[in-house]
Design a protein around this motif. Structure first.
Motif, PDB file in Angstrom:
ATOM      1  N   ALA A   7       0.831  -1.203   0.000  1.00  0.00           N
ATOM      2  CA  ALA A   7       0.000   0.000   0.000  1.00  0.00           C
ATOM      3  C   ALA A   7       0.866   1.253   0.000  1.00  0.00           C
ATOM      4  N   LEU A   8       1.987   1.234   0.718  1.00  0.00           N
ATOM      5  CA  LEU A   8       2.895   2.379   0.714  1.00  0.00           C
ATOM      6  C   LEU A   8       3.555   2.545  -0.651  1.00  0.00           C
ATOM      7  N   LEU A   9       3.937   1.422  -1.247  1.00  0.00           N
ATOM      8  CA  LEU A   9       4.575   1.498  -2.565  1.00  0.00           C
ATOM      9  C   LEU A   9       3.630   2.043  -3.632  1.00  0.00           C
ATOM     10  N   ARG A  10       2.336   1.831  -3.415  1.00  0.00           N
ATOM     11  CA  ARG A  10       1.345   2.302  -4.401  1.00  0.00           C
ATOM     12  C   ARG A  10       0.904   3.738  -4.134  1.00  0.00           C
ATOM     13  N   ARG A  15       6.724   8.173  -3.933  1.00  0.00           N
ATOM     14  CA  ARG A  15       7.718   7.834  -4.968  1.00  0.00           C
ATOM     15  C   ARG A  15       8.718   6.784  -4.455  1.00  0.00           C
ATOM     16  N   LEU A  16       8.223   5.760  -3.792  1.00  0.00           N
ATOM     17  CA  LEU A  16       9.081   4.691  -3.284  1.00  0.00           C
ATOM     18  C   LEU A  16       9.351   3.669  -4.384  1.00  0.00           C
ATOM     19  N   ARG A  17      10.548   3.075  -4.348  1.00  0.00           N
ATOM     20  CA  ARG A  17      10.913   2.083  -5.365  1.00  0.00           C
ATOM     21  C   ARG A  17      11.381   0.806  -4.666  1.00  0.00           C
ATOM     22  N   LEU A  18      10.748  -0.311  -4.980  1.00  0.00           N
ATOM     23  CA  LEU A  18      11.101  -1.590  -4.369  1.00  0.00           C
ATOM     24  C   LEU A  18      12.308  -2.179  -5.087  1.00  0.00           C
ATOM     25  N   VAL A  32       6.812   3.185  11.465  1.00  0.00           N
ATOM     26  CA  VAL A  32       8.016   3.613  10.758  1.00  0.00           C
ATOM     27  C   VAL A  32       9.053   4.024  11.785  1.00  0.00           C
ATOM     28  N   ALA A  33      10.242   3.420  11.700  1.00  0.00           N
ATOM     29  CA  ALA A  33      11.327   3.735  12.633  1.00  0.00           C
ATOM     30  C   ALA A  33      12.495   4.317  11.851  1.00  0.00           C
ATOM     31  N   VAL A 117       6.791   9.539   4.924  1.00  0.00           N
ATOM     32  CA  VAL A 117       6.485   8.111   4.989  1.00  0.00           C
ATOM     33  C   VAL A 117       5.786   7.794   6.308  1.00  0.00           C
ATOM     34  N   GLY A 118       6.315   8.352   7.397  1.00  0.00           N
ATOM     35  CA  GLY A 118       5.692   8.131   8.701  1.00  0.00           C
ATOM     36  C   GLY A 118       4.272   8.666   8.762  1.00  0.00           C
ATOM     37  N   LYS A 119       4.041   9.855   8.196  1.00  0.00           N
ATOM     38  CA  LYS A 119       2.705  10.437   8.197  1.00  0.00           C
ATOM     39  C   LYS A 119       1.727   9.593   7.399  1.00  0.00           C
ATOM     40  N   GLU A 120       2.190   9.016   6.298  1.00  0.00           N
ATOM     41  CA  GLU A 120       1.302   8.192   5.478  1.00  0.00           C
ATOM     42  C   GLU A 120       0.901   6.921   6.226  1.00  0.00           C
ATOM     43  N   VAL A 121       1.850   6.326   6.941  1.00  0.00           N
ATOM     44  CA  VAL A 121       1.516   5.147   7.738  1.00  0.00           C
ATOM     45  C   VAL A 121       0.514   5.520   8.828  1.00  0.00           C
ATOM     46  N   SER A 122       0.727   6.651   9.497  1.00  0.00           N
ATOM     47  CA  SER A 122      -0.212   7.100  10.529  1.00  0.00           C
ATOM     48  C   SER A 122      -1.594   7.350   9.934  1.00  0.00           C
TER      49      SER A 122
END
Length: 488
Positions: A7-10, A15-18, A32-33, A117-122
């Protein structure tokens, strides 16, 4: 549940790249740590997406294989490496180690702050929690509607909501209703657990393994007696939403069994009140219109006593339940006071009028009033007639004795009434001579003389705020006692 790595990658804005771990995108990201430590594992709980820029790797590249192995053993959701900060590209050694240990490695571009990234997870966690609450409210509303049809409809609805099987059992373990119907064959295997529950008390429950399945069994209790049992299996009831749903079903089924029990002339008697006191039913919920139709109209009062008269018929609109060792009565605020004395035995405590959201507080008020009634040997005590706040906790025989002991040196004087009045006025005016003297109608020099005498009599220091507070409370407790004696 927490969002997945996929879900984060999408999420386009991140703009995350696996880079590695294409088969790990289903992993849930618990948090997220952000850590630049060489070994962050002591500060991880597992399930985190660990973000780093490798700031400590600039001078000398560490053993990245050992670094990734430790994170893999900690069961992290993945590693995110921020490029174009300390390294132009993700180190090849980090990529190889992630491949070796099966850890998802995500490249975070310079344009994406770690905070984003942390805000998106929250945000995703909050969204999931909100959706879960919405599903729970909807499911509870459907259960309440099903209860209007009968216990079988509640069982069917619960099985549908949980996606498992549900059994409604009689007190002796016979299946009354099963959803799906084939689940009735499981009843004999639960016989031993029901025997254990009967011996453990009416509020006990049990979770057991049966035929390779995890089964939860709960008693359906009204009036301190188990009228049946609810067994749930085929699904792991672990989330708070699922547990809330099962608890609501238990309450609704208990109400239905209470309603249909022989000799019960009033719908939803003790069962509904027990459910309200436990917080399992919310009469203000939009789906509870049918429940509100059988409840006393707000404002309501709660009465508490040690027991009730079993031979006294309950008036219409009055609910009584045996709850946590005491008898609790719920009625409309305008109910005649004589009703409480007819239904309840022993000292009775009565709460202030209030609404259903304040039911727990009203019960606490009634219990406090009942204790005061017992101490004062009264048949009924209203909470709103008790001294409020902390003073109310001391308005009892023990508090009166403490007050008398503290004021005894003044009581022994011939001029005790004038000295006590001067002490009260002085304390009430916070030590301001003119204000206290004006209140008493005496000259300030007269008040100074009296206060000098009081200082000589009392063992404590009047300049000590603790001692002044004790004296003030003692005076107020004595006034409350005088007021109660005057009313009697």
């Amino acid at each position: 549940m927490p969002p997945t790595l996929g879900a984060l990658l999408r999420t386009p804005s991140l703009r995350l790249r696996l880079l590695t771990g294409q088969d790990r995108t289903h992993r849930q990201v618990e948090w997220v740590a952000v850590s630049e430590l060489g070994d962050p594992t002591p500060y991880l709980a597992g399930g985190e997406l660990v973000l780093t820029t490798g700031v400590r790797w600039v001078d000398r590249l560490p053993d990245l294989r050992a670094y990734v192995r430790r994170l893999a053993e900690r069961d992290v959701a993945g590693i995110g490496f921020g490029v174009a900060v300390n390294f132009d590209d993700t180190p090849e050694e980090l990529r190889e180690a992630a491949e070796e240990f099966g850890v998802a490695l995500v490249e975070v571009g310079r344009q994406t702050p770690f905070m984003a990234v942390g805000k998106e997870v929250s945000r995703l966690l909050a969204k999931e929690e909100y959706e879960g609450l919405t599903r729970a409210f909807t499911a509870q509303r459907e259960l309440t509607r099903a209860a209007l049809t009968g216990s079988s409809a509640v069982v069917d609805r619960l099985a549908r909501e949980l996606g498992g099987w549900v059994l409604l059992l009689s007190p002796d373990g016979a299946p009354w209703h099963a959803a799906p119907a084939g689940a009735a064959a499981r009843a004999p295997r639960l016989a031993a657990e029901l025997t254990r529950l009967r011996g453990a008390g009416p509020r006990a429950s049990v979770s057991v393994a049966s035929a390779g399945d995890r089964v939860s069994v709960q008693p359906l209790t009204t009036g301190g007696r188990a009228r049946g049992y609810l067994a749930v299996g085929g699904v792991r009831v672990s989330g708070s939403d699922d547990r809330t749903l099962v608890n609501a079903a238990v309450s609704l089924l208990s109400l239905e069994l209470e309603r249909s029990a022989p000799g019960r002339g009033s719908k939803f008697r003790s069962g509904v009140l027990s459910a309200l006191l436990d917080g399992a039913l919310d009469p203000l919920h939009p789906g509870a219109a049918d429940l509100r139709a059988v409840l006393p109209a707000e404002p309501v009062v709660v009465a508490v006593a040690e027991r009730a008269d079993p031979d006294t018929p309950l008036p219409e609109g009055v609910l009584v339940a045996r709850h946590e060792g005491r008898t609790v009565l719920l009625a409309a605020a305008g109910t005649e006071e004589s009703v409480f004395g007819e239904v309840l035995l022993g000292p009775v405590g009565l709460s202030s009028p209030g609404g259903y959201p304040d039911l727990a507080a009203a019960r606490s008020q009634a219990e406090r009033a009942m204790a005061a009634a017992a101490e004062q040997d009264e048949a009924l005590q209203r909470f709103d007639q008790l001294p409020g706040g902390l003073l109310g906790l001391l308005a009892n025989p023990a508090g009166a004795r403490l007050a008398d002991d503290l004021l005894a040196p003044i009581d022994e004087q011939r001029a005790a009434p004038e000295l006590l009045a001067s002490l009260r006025a002085y304390l009430a005016a916070s030590g301001r001579w003119d204000a206290a003297a004006e209140q008493l109608g005496v000259h300030r020099h007269t008040l100074r003389y009296r206060m000098r005498r009081i200082r000589e009599l009392l063992p404590g220091d009047l300049d000590d705020p603790d001692h002044r507070t004790e004296l003030w409370i003692a005076l107020r407790v004595r006034e409350a006692r005088s007021g109660q004696q005057g009313r009697s």
